[in-house]
Scaffold this active site. Structure first.
Site: not given
Ligand code: UDP
Length: 313
Positions: A11, A146, A160
């Site tokens: 990208g 988004y 995490y």
């Protein structure tokens, strides 16, 4: 040689990040499913030692052999038009994709950097936006796919970190521009430049009084690299605080391209933020970072790139 994985590496930002990491002596594994990325952005890297491209959708299990030191999670549709056209893919890559990529980071004991966004602040009620602001997001509006995907991605990243001790970093990226943006991706920089170069009117949404602050891609990546190699975990804003209205921005593009076509006004998209400007105090103090490229310099480079794309020389 450190090994870095870049998701979304074909990208706009991801491909520049691959270039930067290779220049810094990393070997790079670039993952992209090419739904908004394009191999043209990385074709100059084909065959280069230390660079590998794998076409892969990171919402599916990721299997990579060998050690990995850094993972940069940049995969996501990122322009309002793209995420309106790809709402489910946008949610999936932010949620399932971030989960898979964090799983990879955990398995490899790699440092993980999440590309988050100023969109987590939504249509902000404080100005400029600093990292302690929780945001004003409409979860059921068209942009929610988004904004909420990235908010979930931030939450998953922190989970995490806390539950599995993964070494994580979160960067909140504000509007960034430069070569390799897609001319038709709908964002304001390629939209206005494309219109100006084709001699078409510049289409300003709303009355153009909404503001944005535009950062040149090289500056953004310098900030991201500093974050990745620091002991800071973020979230940390990276963007250029030079704020202007979209009408002023349209005038700037007309002046720099020499366009004579007029400005026309169209309806403002739903939930379009009225103001946006990063507070970069943290980046300055913790990373010693500040943008260096002024808008005119960055836009000239970008306009030259788009000229080649629209067939001008
Ligand atoms: N915009 C515009 N004309 C266009 C494209 C965008 O006036 O052709 C406006 C848009 O409404 C927004 C700003 O420019 O206020 C920046 O839009 P962009 O899509 O680049 O990203 P955003 O900052 O909204 O995520």
């Amino acid at each position: 040689m450190p090994v870095s994985v870049v998701t979304g590496g074909a990208g706009f930002l991801g491909s520049h990040l691959c270039d930067l990491l290779l220049a810094k002596g990393h070997s790079v594994i670039c993952l992209d499913n090419l739904i908004t990325g394009n191999t043209a952005n990385i074709e100059h890297l084909a065959g280069r030692e230390g660079f590998k491209f794998i076409k892969h959708d990171v919402t599916e299990y990721i299997y990579l052999q060998g050690p990995v030191d850094f993972i940069f999670h940049f995969a996501s549709p990122a322009s309002p038009i793209d995420y309106l056209e790809l709402p489910i893919q946008t949610l999936k890559v932010g949620a399932l994709g971030t989960h898979k990529v964090l799983g990879l980071a955990r398995a490899k004991k790699a440092r993980f950097l999440l590309a988050s966004t100023s969109e987590v602040y939504g249509d902000p009620l404080i100005h400029p936006q600093n990292e302690s602001y929780w945001g004003n997001v409409n979860p059921v509006g068209p942009r929610g796919v988004y904004d909420e995907a990235k908010r979930f991605a931030e939450a998953m990243t922190m989970a995490y970190r806390r539950a599995h001790g993964v070494d994580t970093k979160i960067v909140r990226i504000f509007n960034t521009y430069g070569p390799r943006m897609r001319l038709k991706d709908g964002r304001v920089v390629p939209a206005f430049v494309g219109e100006a170069l084709r001699g078409e009117p510049l289409t300003v949404f709303g009355d153009g009084s909404q503001t944005r602050s535009f950062c040149y891609v090289a500056d953004l990546l310098d900030g991201i690299y500093r974050l990745a190699t620091s002991e800071e975990s973020g979230p940390i804003n990276i963007g250029n605080p030079a704020e202007m209205t979209i009408r002023q921005f349209a005038e700037t593009i007309r002046r720099l391209t020499g366009a004579s076509a007029p400005i026309v006004y169209r309806d403002l998209p739903v939930d379009d933020p009225k103001v946006r400007q990063p507070d970069i105090t943290k980046a300055r103090e913790l990373l010693g970072w500040a943008p260096k490229v002024d808008l005119e310099t960055g836009l000239k480079i970008t306009i030259d790139y788009f000229k080649k794309q629209v067939g001008h020389v």
